[in-house]
Structures are given as C-alpha cells and as structure tokens.
Write an enzyme that holds these catalytic residues in place. Structure first.
Site, PDB file in Angstrom:
ATOM      1  CD  GLU A 133      -1.803  -4.865  12.062  1.00 22.25           C
ATOM      2  OE1 GLU A 133      -1.122  -5.901  11.960  1.00 22.25           O
ATOM      3  OE2 GLU A 133      -1.957  -4.073  11.130  1.00 22.25           O
ATOM      4  N   GLY A 165      -4.776  -2.087   5.373  1.00 21.98           N
ATOM      5  CA  GLY A 165      -4.022  -3.256   4.905  1.00 21.98           C
ATOM      6  C   GLY A 165      -4.698  -4.569   5.252  1.00 21.98           C
ATOM      7  NE  ARG A 166      -6.110  -3.976  11.519  1.00 21.04           N
ATOM      8  CZ  ARG A 166      -5.496  -2.796  11.570  1.00 21.04           C
ATOM      9  NH1 ARG A 166      -4.441  -2.574  10.826  1.00 21.04           N
ATOM     10  NH2 ARG A 166      -5.946  -1.843  12.358  1.00 21.04           N
ATOM     11  CE  LYS A 216      -3.423   2.194   2.992  1.00 21.01           C
ATOM     12  NZ  LYS A 216      -4.288   2.050   4.161  1.00 21.01           N
ATOM     13  CD  GLU A 236       9.365  -6.153   7.005  1.00 24.87           C
ATOM     14  OE1 GLU A 236       9.112  -5.032   6.509  1.00 24.87           O
ATOM     15  OE2 GLU A 236       9.198  -6.409   8.214  1.00 24.87           O
ATOM     16  CG  HIS A 292      -5.091 -36.045  17.429  1.00 23.45           C
ATOM     17  ND1 HIS A 292      -5.151 -37.356  17.803  1.00 23.45           N
ATOM     18  CD2 HIS A 292      -6.145 -35.828  16.608  1.00 23.45           C
ATOM     19  CE1 HIS A 292      -6.195 -37.925  17.209  1.00 23.45           C
ATOM     20  NE2 HIS A 292      -6.814 -37.012  16.491  1.00 23.45           N
ATOM     21  CE  LYS A 304       5.039  -1.270   8.055  1.00 19.59           C
ATOM     22  NZ  LYS A 304       4.163  -0.797   6.995  1.00 19.59           N
TER      23      LYS A 304
HETATM   24  C1  G6Q Z   1      -2.290  -3.838   8.132  1.00 18.81           C
HETATM   25  C2  G6Q Z   1      -1.048  -3.250   8.563  1.00 18.81           C
HETATM   26  C3  G6Q Z   1       0.185  -3.946   8.048  1.00 18.81           C
HETATM   27  C4  G6Q Z   1       0.500  -3.655   6.578  1.00 18.81           C
HETATM   28  C5  G6Q Z   1       1.903  -4.115   6.293  1.00 18.81           C
HETATM   29  C6  G6Q Z   1       2.309  -3.910   4.854  1.00 18.81           C
HETATM   30  O1  G6Q Z   1      -3.374  -3.396   8.398  1.00 18.81           O
HETATM   31  O2  G6Q Z   1      -1.025  -1.910   8.298  1.00 18.81           O
HETATM   32  O3  G6Q Z   1       0.137  -5.329   8.236  1.00 18.81           O
HETATM   33  O4  G6Q Z   1      -0.421  -4.256   5.748  1.00 18.81           O
HETATM   34  O5  G6Q Z   1       2.791  -3.465   7.148  1.00 18.81           O
HETATM   35  O6  G6Q Z   1       2.230  -2.567   4.499  1.00 18.81           O
HETATM   36  P1  G6Q Z   1       2.327  -2.121   3.016  1.00 18.81           P
HETATM   37  O7  G6Q Z   1       1.188  -2.698   2.259  1.00 18.81           O
HETATM   38  O8  G6Q Z   1       2.298  -0.633   3.027  1.00 18.81           O
HETATM   39  O9  G6Q Z   1       3.631  -2.661   2.478  1.00 18.81           O
END
Ligand code: G6Q
Length: 549
Positions: A355, A269-270, A209, A215, A386, A514
C-alpha cells in the site's frame, strides 16, 4: 519542509550500479564466498538481540558502496530527519508521518504545527493503561456485573491487520481474555465471530480512524443490534469503546466520550498499531507488554536514525530491495518466518509495503520510468517448504527471501526447535549453493538405475542455486523484539519510498475502492440502474440480482 525530489535513475550512482550489475549479474554466490573468506562477518550486522546476515545476497562491497552512494545522492539523511521531525512528508494528504512519535521517550519533543505532540501521546497511553488494567483486573465489568471474557476488535485494513498480527504473534504472552477480530463486510464473518459469544461478558472495540469506513460501520451497527437484543441501550457504555480521530461521529454512534480513545491524523492506518489502535493488543497481552512492544520499536527507531548506512539494518535491507527490483528485475520478495507465531506477519507486511510503495507517480508528479513497490508474500517455514518452495528453488523467477528465526523457542521444546532451525539454515544454504551436476551424479551412485536413465533424470535434479536470502536471527520472540522487527520493516518501507522518489504515505487506490462500491450498492438494494457499466459488469450485476434471495 517537503521531501526533495530526485529521479534515482539520473544519479551517478544509478549509472554506476548499471555498469556494476553487468559485471556481477552472473556471478555465483558460492564464488563470492570462495573469493572472500571474511564475507559472512563483513556482511553481518549484529545489533542488540538481532543478528542479520546479508552475506547470502548477490552483492559485493562495491555493490553496497554504490547503493549507499545512491542513498546519499537522493539525500536519505535529510529525508530521515524530516520523517522524525514531523515535517509534512505525506505531502499529497498534507500530513506529517509520526508513528515514531508514538513510541518516543516521554521527555522528547516532536512538533506538529508548533505544538509538542509527546504529552498528548502519553496522555492517551495513560488512558490505554488504566482501561486495560481495569478490564484485565475485573474492575471494569459488563452491565450485568460479570467480568469480561472476550474482546472483539471491529476494524479493517490498518485498523485490523496490525493488532490482529501482534495479538496472534504474541499469544504466548496473553492473559485470560479471548481476542477476536471482525473486519470483512461479509456478514458471515461477524456472525461466525459472535455466534458463541455472550454479550454480557464481551467488550467491543470499534477501531476506525475516519469512522466512515463502510465495512467497520456496518459490522459495528449489526453487532450493536445483536447486542441490544439481550441488553438495554444503557449497557452500551460498558461494552463498546472506540478508537478514532472523528470524535463527533463516534458520539453519534452512541459511544460515551469517556470511552473514546483518540488518535491523530499524523498516524497512518497501516502504521497505527502503536497508537490507541493497539488497544486490543494491550487488552490481550497487558499494558506492560504493550509498552515493551513500543520500546522495541523505539530502539529500532534510534538504530535507524543514528547508525551509519553501512551498519544500518533497515537501510541495507531497503537498498537490497532496490538492487533486486531495479537491476535484477525481481518482482516479488518472500518473507519466511521460522515460527508459527508469525503466521500473519507476511499478510501484515503486504499491506505496509504494497500500500505504501505501490505507486507509479513520482514526487514531482511524473509517471516513473522504473519499477517501484515489490510484491510481498510468504508463509511460515517449515510449512511453506512443503508448498511453494519448489518455485523458489527451481522456478524461473528470482525471489529474494527474508528468513526470520528465533534462537530460543517459547515453550522450550529444544528437540522441535532444533529441527525447525535446521530447516531454516539448510534452506538458505541450499538456495545459495544449489546442486551441481557432479553432486547429482554422486548421489546417483549406488542407485539402481541404468546410466541412460541417470542421464535422462539428471537435468531435473540440478539446482542452479544463487538464490538470495537474508537471515534474520533474533534471540527470542518477545513483545520488545517483535516491536523492533516491525519497526525495521516500517523504516525499510520509508527508505524504499525515498529512493524510488514516491509518496509512501497516501493510499488513493484504497480510497477508490471505498467510493466505487457505493454506487453499485444502490443498484443492488433497489431497482435503480443509474450507472453506465461495461457489458461484463452489467451482466454480472444483473445475474446477481436475478439469482440472489
Ligand atoms: C491504511 C489504510 C487503510 C485503512 C482502512 C481503515 O493505511 O488507510 O487500510 O486503515 O481503510 O480505515 P479507517 O481506520 O478509517 O476505518
């Protein structure tokens, strides 16, 4: 309009619930069933292809009434309207929260800053559709003319977990493309994924986003370097596409504007798998199936928006969490799908729920004086039976659990499916009933043990029961029913946040991570030693540096 701020513990209904809790806290579920023969029917919601039985929860009609009163006192209805209407309910980031707009009908209208966002949602959907079809049908081929065989989604957190979970859950519906996910900055992760891939037939979908995530950018850069060892720079446009709000940075990375799938900042994002972030879902199960997933979520949106609270699945489900979390002091909730397909479902929900609702400051900026977000965990049954079920049955903690099962198996093996589902039913029954002393003694009859031995063994074989479960039974795992199920939990998260008076849609804890690593990275890569660390951290860094090659 902003969300209202009400400390839930100051409401009349909260006080009522406290008093009521004292009267019900020791009541056994078995007694509740005995005293009301209609309990199961009364506490089951049948909606579409969902059958949701809340009756094995430690509630009575009175509990539910008081919980619904609580929802009314914090004005949940008003909050729901603000959520769907695009109000700035993510106030700490100054954003609307509109994943529901991504699955709204084409003729609907949702305004952000005075502009109806639906036409753009549908433009992006059209772009996803056309691209999916051209890749799947072999019209969009690799640079050397070969058809694509593999998709690699490069993203992390919200840009990984949703698509990864859905692709895995819907693997029955998959086409010929193999889909892989690279998320961890651990170099071994991407190398393991690409080691058997042919760059000529692989499409990379970079999902970020912000397009600033360490990463994802590291993985994308390393994968691009690997790619360029086999193919020239001009091949990138055939093999790399991106999903982002940050168009400029994507272009700087070297991706053509045509290959960018935009997303909006009002998609968290989530909650973003419904947006272009779901491109790898669409590529992997086909656009029509992706659309069905969205349709399912839309149907759940409508249910959530319109059903009375007492027949509203996400609302009741969220109120139960509040009941256990804030009155019974339960700390965690288990999600147990009775299907191997939902193997990643609890992991996915861990992010969504923890989160969103792992917050200790309320909407007025005050530290809360009550518990908020629960700990989410789980694995598919029967495997987990199990493993950790022992603790749910005989441990000292109260762990409410959602059992999720499907009536029809996808491959049609009725024998296995009956075995699977008999475990589902038997477990919820056993968790509720437990096993009494008399039952254990009856079991002992005919067993070759002395009376003394039997007496010794007795306490260990007794199960108290009274462990709450919610049974979610769905006709069949399809893209549409999965869409409904995910949206059900999304709305549950929202309701919990409203009641706990917190902001569910920011994630400053994630952002902290981050920032933190950046300073130490500099120290690891050169001999800089700028930061003042505590003794432990400094020693760890030094030990690592001395011993790493
Ligand atoms: C989700 C968070 C987090 C995010 C990641 C990736 O709600 O904000 O998990 O999705 O940190 O972020 P980017 O999509 O910006 O790389």
């Amino acid at each position: 309009m902003a969300l209202k701020s009400t400390n839930p513990t100051t409401t009349k209904s909260w006080k009522k619930l406290q008093v009521h809790f004292e009267t019900i806290k020791s009541t056994h579920l078995k007694e509740l069933f005995k005293s009301n023969p209609k309990r199961a029917e009364e506490l089951t919601i049948k909606w579409d292809d969902f059958y949701v039985d809340f009756s094995k929860n430690r509630i009575t009609k009175e509990t539910l009434e008081a919980l619904i009163e609580l929802a009314n006192e914090v004005d949940l209805k008003d909050a729901i309207s603000k959520y769907f209407d695009g109000d700035i309910i993510n106030a700490t980031e100054g954003r609307a929260v509109l994943h529901t707009a991504l699955r709204a009908q084409e003729n609907s209208e949702v305004f952000v800053d005075g502009e109806n966002v639906i036409p753009e949602v549908y433009e992006v959907r059209q772009k996803i559709k056309e691209f999916t079809e051209s890749v799947v049908n072999g019209n969009h081929n690799g640079y050397t003319g070969k058809t694509m065989t593999d998709i690699v989604n490069i993203g992390i957190g919200g840009s990984d977990l949703g698509p990864a979970m859905v692709v895995d859950s819907l693997q029955f519906y998959k086409n010929h493309l193999n889909t892989h996910f690279v998320s961890n900055v651990d170099g071994d992760h991407y190398i393991e994924v690409i080691k058997n891939l042919n760059p000529e037939t692989t499409l990379f979908v970079i999902v970020s986003k912000t397009f600033t995530t360490q990463e994802t950018l590291s993985n994308a850069n390393s994968i691009r370097d690997w790619f360029l060892k086999s193919l020239p720079e001009e091949a990138i446009s055939k093999h790399f596409v991106a999903v982002s709000t940050n168009i400029e940075s994507v272009k700087t990375f070297g991706i053509d504007e045509d290959n960018i799938f935009p997303m909006k900042d009002w998609v968290g994002g989530r909650f973003s798998l419904w947006s272009a972030v779901g491109l790898s879902i669409s590529l992997s199960i086909g656009y029509e199936n992706f659309e069905s997933l969205l349709l399912g979520a839309h149907k759940m949106d409508e249910h959530f928006k319109t059903a009375d609270f007492n027949t509203n699945i996400p609302v009741i489900s969220a109120l139960l969490t509040v009941w256990y979390n804030n009155f019974f002091n339960a700390e965690s909730e288990a999600i147990i799908p009775y299907t191997q397909y939902l193997n990643q479902f609890a992991t996915y929900l861990q992010q969504g729920i923890m989160e969103s609702n792992g917050k200790y400051v309320d909407r007025s900026g005050h530290v809360v004086g009550y518990q908020t977000g629960t700990i989410i965990w789980g694995e598919p049954g029967t495997n987990s039976q199990h493993a950790f079920f022992q603790l749910i049955h005989q441990g000292t903690k109260l762990i409410p659990a959602d059992f999720i099962g499907f009536i029809e198996p996808l491959h049609g093996n009725k024998d296995h499916h009956d075995k699977l589902m008999s475990n589902y039913f038997a477990q919820t029954e056993a968790l509720m009933n437990g096993k009494t002393e008399a039952e254990v003694l009856a079991e002992f009859e005919g067993v070759n043990l002395s009376d003394e031995e039997k007496q010794k063994l007795l306490p260990f074989k007794i199960f108290e029961g009274n462990k709450p479960t919610t049974s979610i039974l769905i006709q069949k795992l399809t893209p549409e029913s999965l869409g409904k199920l995910i949206a059900m939990y999304e709305h549950k998260i929202f309701v919990q946040g409203i009641i706990w008076n917190i902001y569910s849609y920011d994630q400053f804890g994630v952002e902290l991570g981050k920032q933190l690593a950046k300073t130490i990275l500099k120290e690891l890569s050169n001999n800089e030693n700028s930061a003042h660390h505590d003794g432990s951290t400094q020693n760890l860094i030094d030990f690592y540096k001395e011993n790493s090659k």
